[in-house]
Design a protein around this motif. Structure first.
Motif, PDB file in Angstrom:
ATOM      1  N   SER A 190       0.813  -1.216   0.000  1.00 25.17           N
ATOM      2  CA  SER A 190       0.000   0.000   0.000  1.00 25.17           C
ATOM      3  C   SER A 190       0.850   1.271   0.000  1.00 25.17           C
ATOM      4  N   ASP A 191       2.066   1.203   0.537  1.00 23.73           N
ATOM      5  CA  ASP A 191       2.883   2.415   0.585  1.00 23.73           C
ATOM      6  C   ASP A 191       4.290   2.206   0.042  1.00 23.73           C
ATOM      7  N   LEU A 192       4.478   1.166  -0.802  1.00 32.59           N
ATOM      8  CA  LEU A 192       5.801   0.906  -1.364  1.00 32.59           C
ATOM      9  C   LEU A 192       5.677   0.019  -2.590  1.00 32.59           C
ATOM     10  N   MET A 193       6.427   0.343  -3.637  1.00 28.47           N
ATOM     11  CA  MET A 193       6.478  -0.501  -4.823  1.00 28.47           C
ATOM     12  C   MET A 193       7.933  -0.602  -5.271  1.00 28.47           C
ATOM     13  N   GLU A 194       8.364  -1.819  -5.555  1.00 29.93           N
ATOM     14  CA  GLU A 194       9.717  -2.032  -6.073  1.00 29.93           C
ATOM     15  C   GLU A 194       9.588  -2.535  -7.504  1.00 29.93           C
ATOM     16  N   GLN A 224      11.596   1.172   7.508  1.00 28.04           N
ATOM     17  CA  GLN A 224      11.104   0.814   8.839  1.00 28.04           C
ATOM     18  C   GLN A 224       9.625   0.430   8.787  1.00 28.04           C
ATOM     19  N   GLN A 225       8.825   1.180   8.018  1.00 24.34           N
ATOM     20  CA  GLN A 225       7.402   0.846   7.882  1.00 24.34           C
ATOM     21  C   GLN A 225       7.239  -0.524   7.232  1.00 24.34           C
ATOM     22  N   PHE A 226       8.055  -0.787   6.221  1.00 27.30           N
ATOM     23  CA  PHE A 226       7.992  -2.074   5.532  1.00 27.30           C
ATOM     24  C   PHE A 226       8.302  -3.217   6.498  1.00 27.30           C
ATOM     25  N   LEU A 227       9.355  -3.038   7.321  1.00 34.94           N
ATOM     26  CA  LEU A 227       9.727  -4.075   8.286  1.00 34.94           C
ATOM     27  C   LEU A 227       8.633  -4.295   9.327  1.00 34.94           C
ATOM     28  N   GLU A 228       8.005  -3.200   9.789  1.00 34.36           N
ATOM     29  CA  GLU A 228       6.927  -3.327  10.774  1.00 34.36           C
ATOM     30  C   GLU A 228       5.721  -4.040  10.191  1.00 34.36           C
ATOM     31  N   ASN A 229       5.383  -3.741   8.921  1.00 34.80           N
ATOM     32  CA  ASN A 229       4.214  -4.340   8.294  1.00 34.80           C
ATOM     33  C   ASN A 229       4.438  -5.799   7.920  1.00 34.80           C
TER      34      ASN A 229
END
Length: 195
Positions: free
Chosen positions: A22-26, A188-193
């Motif tokens: 939802s908040d990141l695309m690679e 950090q958000q990615f790791l938490e999610n």
């Protein structure tokens, strides 16, 4: 991996989505050197069309975040001063931190723990009253293996049971340090999610 086209400065690039949240695309592809951090990109395929911004560029991959992401509103805003007491009805997204660093004033160095960041600036904690209000400090903040060095203006203090929490606006920050901070926040958000 699904195919994705990227429209950037009038040119269309072909890529494959390695990860989409939802908040990141690679996105991986061959021609990433044409992109720079912070630039706007339109990602599209047959099902969707999304306005994104480039967060990080490597030789074969791009890390993209939504164009309206709050991390791009974190920046130096020396002309914009929010009155913390009058503007209580305004709320802004805040990112929790647990990073250590310093405040430097002439030849004095104060160790601090940075606990949050938003478009208003950084929140940090110190155990004493040595920090001066409305004063500009050079700072050093440790983001994993990197350090960033924004200049901060302390605007408010809140006394807590065991510590004092300060709020400081970002007076100035280099674009490379801002990119490091934004990438750190998204990582950090990615790791938490993902936990």
């Amino acid at each position: 991996m699904k195919d994705m086209q990227l429209l950037h400065k009038g040119k269309v690039y072909q890529g494959q989505v390695c990860y989409e949240g939802s908040d990141l695309m690679e996105v991986s592809f061959d021609e990433s050197s044409a992109f720079e951090s912070g630039e706007s990109v339109i990602c599209f395929n047959f099902q969707e069309r999304i306005q994104m911004r480039v967060l990080q560029v490597s030789k074969t991959k791009l890390i993209l975040v939504p164009a309206d992401s709050e991390i791009f509103k974190i920046e130096a805003q020396p002309g914009k001063h929010y009155d913390m007491y009058r503007d209580e009805d305004k709320t802004f997204a805040s990112f929790k931190l647990n990073m250590f660093g310093t405040l430097n004033d002439d030849f004095k160095i104060f160790p601090v723990r940075y606990c949050s960041v938003s478009r208003l600036g950084f929140g940090f904690e110190v155990n004493d009253f040595t920090v001066k209000m409305n004063h500009v400090y050079d700072s050093m903040i440790i983001c994993e293996e990197e350090t960033i060095h924004p200049r901060l203006v302390v605007r408010y203090a809140h006394i807590r049971e065991h510590t004092i929490r300060y709020g400081a606006e970002i007076h100035s920050i280099s674009s490379s340090d801002l990119n490091k901070l934004r990438y750190y926040l998204v990582a950090q958000q990615f790791l938490e999610n993902s936990v």
